[in-house]
Each structure stands twice: as C-alpha cells, then as structure tokens.
Design an enzyme around this catalytic site. Structure first.
Site, mmCIF file in Angstrom:
data_model
loop_
_atom_site.group_PDB
_atom_site.id
_atom_site.type_symbol
_atom_site.label_atom_id
_atom_site.label_comp_id
_atom_site.label_asym_id
_atom_site.label_seq_id
_atom_site.Cartn_x
_atom_site.Cartn_y
_atom_site.Cartn_z
ATOM 1 N N LYS A 252 -32.603 70.057 19.652
ATOM 2 C CA LYS A 252 -33.688 70.867 19.101
ATOM 3 C C LYS A 252 -34.284 71.695 20.229
ATOM 4 C CE LYS A 252 -37.782 70.896 16.213
ATOM 5 N NZ LYS A 252 -38.292 72.087 16.896
ATOM 6 N N GLU A 301 -31.757 80.025 17.388
ATOM 7 C CA GLU A 301 -33.008 80.097 18.144
ATOM 8 C C GLU A 301 -32.795 80.990 19.358
ATOM 9 O OE1 GLU A 301 -35.989 77.731 18.357
ATOM 10 O OE2 GLU A 301 -35.627 76.920 16.355
ATOM 11 N N PHE A 340 -26.779 78.045 15.538
ATOM 12 C CA PHE A 340 -26.429 76.732 14.990
ATOM 13 C C PHE A 340 -25.983 76.766 13.531
ATOM 14 C CE2 PHE A 340 -31.177 76.898 15.046
ATOM 15 C CZ PHE A 340 -31.403 77.009 13.672
ATOM 16 N N LYS A 417 -36.147 66.823 11.818
ATOM 17 C CA LYS A 417 -36.371 67.019 13.250
ATOM 18 C C LYS A 417 -36.992 65.755 13.830
ATOM 19 C CE LYS A 417 -40.673 69.494 12.153
ATOM 20 N NZ LYS A 417 -41.412 70.770 12.269
#
EC number: 6.5.1.1
Length: 548
Positions: A252, A301, A340, A417
């Site tokens: 993450k 991201e 991702f 998460k």
C-alpha cells in the site's frame, strides 16, 4: 421544460421522507423530461456537469451573494445577503425571500420576465463555467444576475442551491439509478453497469429512453473519460483469508490515486476526484508513452520519491496543485507511477475480469512500474510482505479477493487495506476560528464534519494540533474563499475542503451534532484528491466506533 416546473418537483421531493416516494417522484420527472432528460438527471442530484467531467462553475459564496443582492435591488448588498443567510441557514431560502425581476442591465434578458427554461439555465451555467481571464468575475456576476432576475421565489431557491452545490433534497445516485430503471422499464442491473462504465447519469438516462436494455448493455468504457475508482475498506488478514481462503497481497503506497488513460498516442491522467492532472505530471506522461504497448486505462498511485525513498503524501499533492513552473517543481519533487490494476486493454474492457487476470494483462501491456501481486493463504508470508512494505517506507499492504471484479465507486469487502498505525478519517471542514496573538491573521481551529446519506454534514470535533505556522497560512488561503458567514472570531465554512485527521479514539458525545467526538484529533494533511461527497460518511464513523 420550464425551470419553474423543475423547482416545483424539487420542492415536492424535499418534503418526502420515504425512499420509495422519492424514487417515484424522480421517475415522474425523468419520464416527462423530453429534450431536457440529460440535464434533469444531473440537476435533480445537484450536479451541473456529468460526473466524469471535472468542469466546475468556480463560484464562491461571496460571488453568488453579490449576484443575488444585485437582482434583489439597489438597497440590498452582499453583506445583507450574508446576514440573512446567518439567520435562515439556507442560501436557497435566502434567495427565495427576495423579489426578483425588477432590475435591468446587460444580463437582464430584456424588458419583462419571460419564463425561464431548464435548457436556458443549463446553457447559462455552461457559459459561466467557461468564463475566464480578465474581468471574468464581473461577467460571472452578470450571468448569475441575469438568471436570478428571471426567477420566481421557488425557482430562485433551487437555482441558488444548484449554483453552490447545495441542492440537498434527498436525491442521491442510487435514487436516480432506480428512477431511470422505472421510468424506461429497463433492469436496474443494466442501469448500474452502464453507469459504472460511462459515469454519466444523463447519458445513461437518454440511452435507456431511446435504446432500452440493449443500448445500455452496449455502453463501454471510453479511453479519455474517467470513471470512479474502486475503493477499499479497513480489514484484517485473518478475516480476508477466512472469506477468500487466499488473498492477493500488494504494497500500500503513500501516494495519490490516479487513473491513466492512453489512446495509443495521447496520455491523460485523472485524480481520484476525476480532475485532469496531466499537465502537473509530465514524467508520468513520458513514462506511459514509453512503456505502454497498447491503448489502456490503468489504475494506480503516483508516489513522490527521493533517491529511491518514498516521500510523504503531501509532497505528491504539491505537484498536483502546481499549474505553473512545472519543470522546477519536477526538479524539487520527483514522482513515479505504481500501477496495480487495468480496466481496459487494447480495445477490451476488463471490469468483469477477475483481479488476477486484470493484473496479468497489466504486466503484458506495461513494461515496468507494475506493483507486485502475491496470491497466498499463508499468514506468515503475508506478514513478511507487510514487513518489507514498511521497511521500504510505505503504509502497509492491500488485501484483495483474487476472483473479484472491478466495481467503480464501490467500497466493498473485496479490497481491504491494512495499516499498522492509527486509523485516519477524511472529514469536511465546515467551520473555523481565527487565532490569537501572532496567529490572529490565520484560521487556527477547524470544525470537522462527516457527510450523511442525504448530503448534509454532521460535526464531530475540532482540530488545532499538528499544524505549523506555515501550514496555517496555506490553510487560511485555501479556506478563505469558502467562508460563508462570520460572527466574531468564528466563521462558517461552505463544504469544499477535506482534511485527513488522525485520532486516538471515537467516543459517543452530545457535544457535536453527529453524536460522536474524536479524541485527540491531529491534522495530517489536506486531501486535495477528495470532494466533500467522497469524504468519510457518518456511517463509517459509526462503524469505526463500534470496532474499537
């Protein structure tokens, strides 16, 4: 359709409480919309533009107050409008309390007051949104004045709310989805899927009306038109493995979510809020042009890096905000893409493909920059991946159902998460207080609120710690345009800015309107990538409180 007819319907809906009655009212509105169908499907939600379109009216409260005051008469000032708002609490009620139609001027649409139509309102608001450059504020006021000057009381009420994104009549996205289904006799599942791929309620309503279920099923993703991102909720490893047996595990990243679109020649990048952030991120554009082998829509991201080490999330947002001297900003803060997921590849939509297949396609079309995905049911292996992520300076890990499809805009249980640190919440700033002493020129204490299902905001605490003098100056500059009213040192802030806040505990409390209070809240940063509508809900606050 006359705008007065829309206003009548909005007023009727606002008085309804049962979801089924609201859906019926919206269904009737869409059924009789005719040429105005696409506009009404947005207006009834309080939207002026399609959900995928980052265009905004760029109208602050003060500019709207000025236009209302001008339409109300020579003896009314913007301050008078603001004072009346402090008493009444609703800009729509304030606008409705004045008698418009007697003022003349360049934008007064001629002599008498002819009936204002929905199409005319949409056209004028579109002109307002595209007005820029020298003298643009005066032009915006002229346009708004011209609209208000043609309204009756009820029309003014909903025009003011529409302009300031404060419709709040209890109509959400699900309501319009169900109303489209009922109005045009198409399966709600087909409407839902069409909305996911198009992110345009007006277009879906029109296709449902003219082409039915087959037309809805033919709608596909379009490269260059963003859709909402799939979201994750907090979760534990044991729960994920209990539900799925094995989990897809990824690092993450402490970055900013982006959706990258490549049509084979041109790259466009959109933030989580679907704002076009292509220009501030030239190195990501260059990377995509060099490494993507086919047209694609990629989810990922953008991470700020320094000599291989990740920098805090706020460094990425500094790049997102940059409109000028991007080359210098690029030298100061370098960013990299961590992809991702893949929503579309080489002409094929992948939303219904399982996660592992989408990830495989991503690796085929993108050479490098792809986040590693490990599918495992071994808790020790997952713990090792998490330890490596933390050692590398990242936030933790993502746990994903390997068989899950991609659901735009959904925060389901298929993505979870896991962060070892304290939970954070993203809350809307709805008030503030001016500081004292050397901080007297800065807003220094900020009132935080969570959104409710009907679009209102309920308070649950104030934050004043974790903020430097430099940040206070930046926050004051950011929030001042959103000040709606002021009473001494206390100001009311129109919803527009979202803070990320850490906390020690959520407690039940009668002090705030939500019934909850954050214990030891701490400011962590501004979520430029979020709107008030995508901030944390009161439902999530309640769930977090229960999980403690």
């Amino acid at each position: 359709m006359e705008f007065g007819e829309f206003a009548d319907t909005a007023a009727e809906i606002e008085e309804l409480s049962a979801d089924s009655d609201i859906i019926d009212a919206v269904t009737d509105l869409l059924s009789s919309a005719n040429d105005d169908l696409e506009v009404l499907a947005r207006f009834v939600q309080g939207r002026v533009f399609p959900a995928w379109d980052s265009t905004t009216l760029d109208i602050g409260p003060n500019l709207c107050y000025t236009a209302i005051a001008r339409a109300a008469g020579q003896n009314v000032s913007a301050d008078d409008v603001e004072d009346r708002l402090a008493e009444m609490g609703d800009i729509g009620a304030v606008a409705a309390s004045y008698e418009f139609g007697g003022q003349q001027g360049l934008a007064a649409f001629g002599g008498g007051r002819d009936e204002l139509t929905v199409a005319e309102v949409a056209t004028e608001l579109d002109a307002l949104a595209t007005t820029e450059g020298s003298g643009s504020q005066d032009t915006k006021i002229d346009i708004l004045f011209g609209l208000f000057n043609r309204t009756e009381s009820l029309e003014a009420r909903y025009l003011a709310r529409l302009v300031l994104s404060e419709m709040r009549i209890g109509v959400g996205e699900g309501t319009v989805r169900d109303a489209i289904s009922a109005a045009f006799d198409v399966p709600v599942e087909s409407v839902q899927r069409a909305l996911q791929v198009s992110n345009d309620y007006g277009r879906v309503a029109r296709v449902a009306e003219s082409e039915g279920e087959d037309g809805l099923d033919d709608l596909q993703l379009e490269v260059g038109r963003p859709v909402q991102a799939m979201l994750a909720q907090a979760g534990a490893v044991t729960d994920a493995l209990e539900d799925w047996e094995v989990a897809g595990v990824e690092w993450k990243f402490d970055g900013a979510r982006v959706q990258l679109h490549y049509d084979g020649e041109t790259v466009r990048i959109f933030s989580r809020n679907m704002e076009d952030v292509t220009d501030p991120l030239p190195e990501v554009v260059e990377y995509a042009e060099e490494n993507l082998a086919a047209p694609a829509i990629v989810d990922g991201e953008v991470v700020a890096m320094d000599d291989g080490e990740p920098l805090p999330f706020q460094e990425v947002l500094r790049r997102f905000r940059r409109k000028h001297d991007v080359a210098r900003a690029r030298e100061e803060v370098a960013v990299e893409l961590r992809a991702f997921d893949c929503l579309h590849a080489d002409g094929e939509d992948l939303l219904t493909a399982p996660l592992v297949e989408r990830h495989d396609r991503l690796q085929v079309i993108l050479s490098g920059g792809v986040s590693a995905l490990t599918v495992t049911g071994d808790e020790d292996e997952i713990a090792d991946i998490e330890a490596n992520a933390l050692d590398a300076g990242h936030e933790g890990i993502m746990l994903k159902n390997p068989d899950s499809t991609y659901s735009p805009g959904r925060r389901g249980k298929n993505w979870r998460k896991r962060k070892p640190d304290v939970e954070t919440v993203d809350l809307v700033v709805t008030g503030a207080e001016w500081g004292e002493g050397r901080r007297a020129s800065f807003l220094g204490t900020f009132l935080l609120s969570a959104r409710t299902e009907d679009g209102d905001f309920e308070t649950l605490g104030k934050v004043a710690t974790g903020i430097t003098d430099e940040e206070l100056a930046e926050l004051t500059e950011l929030l001042e345009p959103h000040i709606a009213t002021q009473d001494g040192q206390t100001v009311e802030i129109a919803p527009g800015i979202v803070f990320e806040v850490g906390y020690e505990e959520i407690q039940e409390s009668p002090t705030y309107s939500s019934g909850f209070a954050l214990r030891f809240p701490r400011f962590l940063g501004v979520r430029d990538d979020k709107t008030p509508e995508s901030a944390d809900s009161l439902e999530r606050i309640e769930r977090l409180a229960e999980m403690q």
